[in-house]
Design a protein around this motif. Structure first.
Motif, PDB file in Angstrom:
ATOM      1  N   ALA A   1      77.427  14.187 -36.385  1.00 50.00           N
ATOM      2  CA  ALA A   1      77.788  15.135 -35.073  1.00 50.00           C
ATOM      3  C   ALA A   1      76.444  15.527 -34.590  1.00 50.00           C
ATOM      4  O   ALA A   1      76.275  15.665 -33.414  1.00 50.00           O
ATOM      5  CB  ALA A   1      78.681  16.012 -35.732  1.00 50.00           C
ATOM      6  N   VAL A   2      75.688  16.088 -35.527  1.00 47.69           N
ATOM      7  CA  VAL A   2      74.256  16.600 -35.072  1.00 47.69           C
ATOM      8  C   VAL A   2      73.462  15.465 -34.158  1.00 47.69           C
ATOM      9  O   VAL A   2      73.101  15.738 -33.170  1.00 47.69           O
ATOM     10  CB  VAL A   2      73.425  17.264 -36.005  1.00 47.69           C
ATOM     11  CG1 VAL A   2      72.058  17.606 -35.761  1.00 47.69           C
ATOM     12  CG2 VAL A   2      74.148  18.636 -36.295  1.00 47.69           C
ATOM     13  N   LEU A   3      73.428  14.364 -34.751  1.00 48.84           N
ATOM     14  CA  LEU A   3      72.698  13.201 -34.090  1.00 48.84           C
ATOM     15  C   LEU A   3      73.393  12.655 -32.806  1.00 48.84           C
ATOM     16  O   LEU A   3      72.918  12.080 -31.964  1.00 48.84           O
ATOM     17  CB  LEU A   3      72.789  11.944 -35.007  1.00 48.84           C
ATOM     18  CG  LEU A   3      71.867  12.124 -36.205  1.00 48.84           C
ATOM     19  CD1 LEU A   3      72.069  11.081 -37.307  1.00 48.84           C
ATOM     20  CD2 LEU A   3      70.297  12.123 -35.810  1.00 48.84           C
ATOM     21  N   ARG A   4      74.931  13.096 -32.695  1.00 49.80           N
ATOM     22  CA  ARG A   4      75.444  12.885 -31.287  1.00 49.80           C
ATOM     23  C   ARG A   4      75.136  13.889 -30.496  1.00 49.80           C
ATOM     24  O   ARG A   4      75.663  13.889 -29.236  1.00 49.80           O
ATOM     25  CB  ARG A   4      76.854  12.622 -31.618  1.00 49.80           C
ATOM     26  CG  ARG A   4      77.244  11.425 -32.312  1.00 49.80           C
ATOM     27  CD  ARG A   4      78.802  11.220 -32.117  1.00 49.80           C
ATOM     28  NE  ARG A   4      79.602  12.440 -32.600  1.00 49.80           N
ATOM     29  CZ  ARG A   4      80.129  12.330 -33.970  1.00 49.80           C
ATOM     30  NH1 ARG A   4      79.856  11.464 -34.822  1.00 49.80           N
ATOM     31  NH2 ARG A   4      80.800  13.407 -34.349  1.00 49.80           N
ATOM     32  N   GLY A   5      74.387  15.128 -30.820  1.00 52.12           N
ATOM     33  CA  GLY A   5      74.136  16.230 -29.865  1.00 52.12           C
ATOM     34  C   GLY A   5      75.409  17.194 -29.986  1.00 52.12           C
ATOM     35  O   GLY A   5      75.369  18.064 -29.236  1.00 52.12           O
ATOM     36  N   GLU A   6      76.267  17.231 -31.083  1.00 55.93           N
ATOM     37  CA  GLU A   6      77.224  18.286 -31.269  1.00 55.93           C
ATOM     38  C   GLU A   6      76.622  19.162 -32.217  1.00 55.93           C
ATOM     39  O   GLU A   6      76.577  18.885 -33.481  1.00 55.93           O
ATOM     40  CB  GLU A   6      78.377  17.534 -31.782  1.00 55.93           C
ATOM     41  CG  GLU A   6      79.131  16.506 -30.737  1.00 55.93           C
ATOM     42  CD  GLU A   6      79.924  15.729 -31.370  1.00 55.93           C
ATOM     43  OE1 GLU A   6      80.632  15.853 -32.542  1.00 55.93           O
ATOM     44  OE2 GLU A   6      80.270  14.602 -30.631  1.00 55.93           O
ATOM     45  N   TYR A   7      76.749  20.479 -31.828  1.00 59.22           N
ATOM     46  CA  TYR A   7      76.066  21.571 -32.879  1.00 59.22           C
ATOM     47  C   TYR A   7      77.099  22.659 -33.004  1.00 59.22           C
ATOM     48  O   TYR A   7      77.322  23.342 -31.917  1.00 59.22           O
ATOM     49  CB  TYR A   7      74.769  22.209 -32.145  1.00 59.22           C
ATOM     50  CG  TYR A   7      73.757  21.031 -31.760  1.00 59.22           C
ATOM     51  CD1 TYR A   7      73.615  20.103 -32.325  1.00 59.22           C
ATOM     52  CD2 TYR A   7      73.495  20.986 -30.391  1.00 59.22           C
ATOM     53  CE1 TYR A   7      72.465  19.154 -32.073  1.00 59.22           C
ATOM     54  CE2 TYR A   7      72.546  20.148 -29.718  1.00 59.22           C
ATOM     55  CZ  TYR A   7      72.066  18.975 -30.699  1.00 59.22           C
ATOM     56  OH  TYR A   7      71.338  18.194 -30.291  1.00 59.22           O
ATOM     57  N   ASP A   8      77.707  22.886 -34.005  1.00 58.28           N
ATOM     58  CA  ASP A   8      78.768  23.758 -34.100  1.00 58.28           C
ATOM     59  C   ASP A   8      78.397  25.373 -34.296  1.00 58.28           C
ATOM     60  O   ASP A   8      78.945  26.211 -33.969  1.00 58.28           O
ATOM     61  CB  ASP A   8      79.740  23.515 -35.195  1.00 58.28           C
ATOM     62  CG  ASP A   8      79.239  23.683 -36.532  1.00 58.28           C
ATOM     63  OD1 ASP A   8      77.858  24.265 -36.675  1.00 58.28           O
ATOM     64  OD2 ASP A   8      79.925  23.603 -37.628  1.00 58.28           O
ATOM     65  N   LEU A   9      76.979  25.510 -34.353  1.00 53.11           N
ATOM     66  CA  LEU A   9      76.490  27.009 -34.187  1.00 53.11           C
ATOM     67  C   LEU A   9      75.745  26.970 -32.929  1.00 53.11           C
ATOM     68  O   LEU A   9      75.216  28.214 -32.408  1.00 53.11           O
ATOM     69  CB  LEU A   9      75.255  26.894 -35.092  1.00 53.11           C
ATOM     70  CG  LEU A   9      75.699  27.219 -36.557  1.00 53.11           C
ATOM     71  CD1 LEU A   9      74.837  27.419 -37.690  1.00 53.11           C
ATOM     72  CD2 LEU A   9      76.686  28.589 -36.618  1.00 53.11           C
ATOM     73  N   GLY A  10      76.140  26.228 -31.940  1.00 49.21           N
ATOM     74  CA  GLY A  10      75.664  26.481 -30.568  1.00 49.21           C
ATOM     75  C   GLY A  10      74.581  26.129 -29.761  1.00 49.21           C
ATOM     76  O   GLY A  10      74.089  26.626 -28.832  1.00 49.21           O
ATOM     77  N   ARG A  11      73.447  25.674 -30.856  1.00 52.23           N
ATOM     78  CA  ARG A  11      72.006  25.200 -30.500  1.00 52.23           C
ATOM     79  C   ARG A  11      71.754  24.093 -31.289  1.00 52.23           C
ATOM     80  O   ARG A  11      72.227  23.948 -32.516  1.00 52.23           O
ATOM     81  CB  ARG A  11      71.171  26.466 -30.803  1.00 52.23           C
ATOM     82  CG  ARG A  11      71.232  27.065 -31.967  1.00 52.23           C
ATOM     83  CD  ARG A  11      69.867  27.438 -32.436  1.00 52.23           C
ATOM     84  NE  ARG A  11      68.695  26.488 -32.698  1.00 52.23           N
ATOM     85  CZ  ARG A  11      67.772  26.608 -32.391  1.00 52.23           C
ATOM     86  NH1 ARG A  11      67.251  27.778 -32.194  1.00 52.23           N
ATOM     87  NH2 ARG A  11      66.844  25.511 -32.328  1.00 52.23           N
ATOM     88  N   PRO A  12      70.654  23.529 -30.821  1.00 53.31           N
ATOM     89  CA  PRO A  12      70.269  22.291 -31.647  1.00 53.31           C
ATOM     90  C   PRO A  12      69.366  22.865 -32.936  1.00 53.31           C
ATOM     91  O   PRO A  12      68.799  23.730 -32.875  1.00 53.31           O
ATOM     92  CB  PRO A  12      69.302  21.432 -30.658  1.00 53.31           C
ATOM     93  CG  PRO A  12      68.840  22.656 -29.609  1.00 53.31           C
ATOM     94  CD  PRO A  12      70.017  23.618 -29.556  1.00 53.31           C
ATOM     95  N   PRO A  13      69.027  21.781 -33.596  1.00 48.19           N
ATOM     96  CA  PRO A  13      67.916  22.013 -34.689  1.00 48.19           C
ATOM     97  C   PRO A  13      66.350  22.148 -34.112  1.00 48.19           C
ATOM     98  O   PRO A  13      66.214  22.219 -32.888  1.00 48.19           O
ATOM     99  CB  PRO A  13      67.703  20.707 -35.629  1.00 48.19           C
ATOM    100  CG  PRO A  13      69.065  19.981 -35.176  1.00 48.19           C
ATOM    101  CD  PRO A  13      69.536  20.358 -33.797  1.00 48.19           C
TER     102      PRO A  13
END
Length: 362
Positions: free
Chosen positions: A121-133
């Motif tokens: 999900a993170v690699l798809r740009g989906e961040y459940d804490l609302g911000r990127p790494p």
């Protein structure tokens, strides 16, 4: 990528607290190992109840001093045990004998499934804490079959936040290192798809000790079964005792001659290439390697036709380290962590204290 974050420190701390409240388990509850059901409904359910208490370790840590890099296989115990039941600290190095230890320290298969789902999900740009790494791969890297690196995924995703800020992992690190507590300084996800190349042998201390007057200890958690074919992490046994030469740059991680810096360092110690014992981290999914920041380590190419090799490295320094190193040259990656008033204090939201250890001897 990612812009300055100083203004988000308070919000980030609240998000991490919320992550533990949502994902965590009351301390009094016994750890229950979930079934390794990887269906979509099961993954969602596991994510809702994700707990860092699945990280367990065999009752053999006292043998680390004697045997260093080895694997133990008695039934695991959860790290929710009172700290007094852990072995005494092993100063001055967390793995005293060989610089690294392999652990049947199990993040459950179901929890690994959650983590790999959230990684996708993170690699798809989906961040459940609302911000990127703080750092993530560009589209060309993702499409090209290259090894992918993500830095501080714990700021983007609740499941990784629960793992990286686990009090039980922090207690383990602090107790073995002889620290009063452990501070998370960074996490790094390494995603090596089939056919991807090697990562050069290097020392974590080369990078982190530029910024902190402290020793770094790393816990590397395998999110896939580690076999020789997929290019597992490898340790150069005893290399934490070698000289303190400052060798290596981040841009060298993907050099084709992955042993060049290791062999050069070994020659400085009077050792030939064949005299350096290489120990692969062959562990089950959810197993781990723990190493001193001065231990040389790297990994080979992934020769598998269809099996990715995914893992997350959790880097810790002593909790009593509360400032950046005086005079440190702060690159773009690190400048964002500086306080608005220009002080060198470490912002808790970026560098949380995650666990206390046994009181080290005076």
């Amino acid at each position: 990528g990612g812009g300055p974050l100083a203004a988000t420190d308070t919000r980030q701390s609240a998000q991490l607290c919320a992550a533990h409240a949502q994902i965590g388990m009351p301390a009094a509850e016994q750890c229950v190992t979930p079934r390794a059901d990887t269906s979509s409904d099961a993954l969602r359910a596991q994510r809702a109840s994700f707990t860092d208490r699945g990280f367990a370790i065999v009752d053999a840590l006292s043998q680390v001093r004697a045997c260093g890099a080895c694997v133990h296989s008695p039934p695991p115990l959860t790290l929710s045990l009172p700290l007094t039941q852990l072995p005494p600290p092993l100063p001055p190095h967390p793995t005293h004998g060989r610089g690294a230890v392999l652990l049947h320290a199990r993040v459950t298969a179901a929890q690994c499934a959650v983590l790999t789902q959230q990684l996708d999900a993170v690699l798809r740009g989906e961040y459940d804490l609302g911000r990127p790494p703080d750092k993530w791969p560009n589209g060309a890297s993702r499409a090209g079959g290259q090894t992918l690196q993500i830095v501080n995924i714990f700021k983007a995703d609740r499941a990784f936040a629960a793992l990286a800020t686990s009090a039980h992992i922090g207690q383990l690190v602090a107790s073995l290192a002889g620290w009063r507590g452990a501070r998370l300084v960074q996490d790094q996800v390494w995603y090596k798809p089939p056919g991807a190349g090697p990562l050069v042998f290097h020392r974590d201390s080369t990078y982190f000790e530029d910024y902190f007057e402290a020793t770094v200890v790393t816990v590397w958690v395998a999110l896939d079964p580690m076999t020789q074919e997929v290019g597992p992490l490898e340790y150069a046994s005893g290399s934490h005792r070698w000289g303190d030469e400052h060798l290596g740059l981040t841009k060298q991680f993907f050099d084709t001659d992955r042993r060049a810096m290791l062999d050069d360092a070994a020659r400085r110690e009077g050792l030939g290439p064949n005299e350096v014992a290489i120990v692969p981290v062959i562990v089950e999914r959810g197993g781990a390697g723990l190493h001193d920041g001065r231990t040389w380590h790297g990994s080979g190419p992934n020769h598998s036709a269809d099996q990715p090799r995914r893992g997350v490295g959790l880097h810790y320094i002593p909790a009593e380290c509360v400032t950046f190193k005086p005079g440190a040259s702060m690159g773009r990656m690190w400048r964002k962590y500086l306080a608005p008033d220009g002080s060198s204090s470490l912002p808790e939201a970026h560098f949380p204290v995650v666990g206390g250890g046994s009181t080290p001897p005076d």
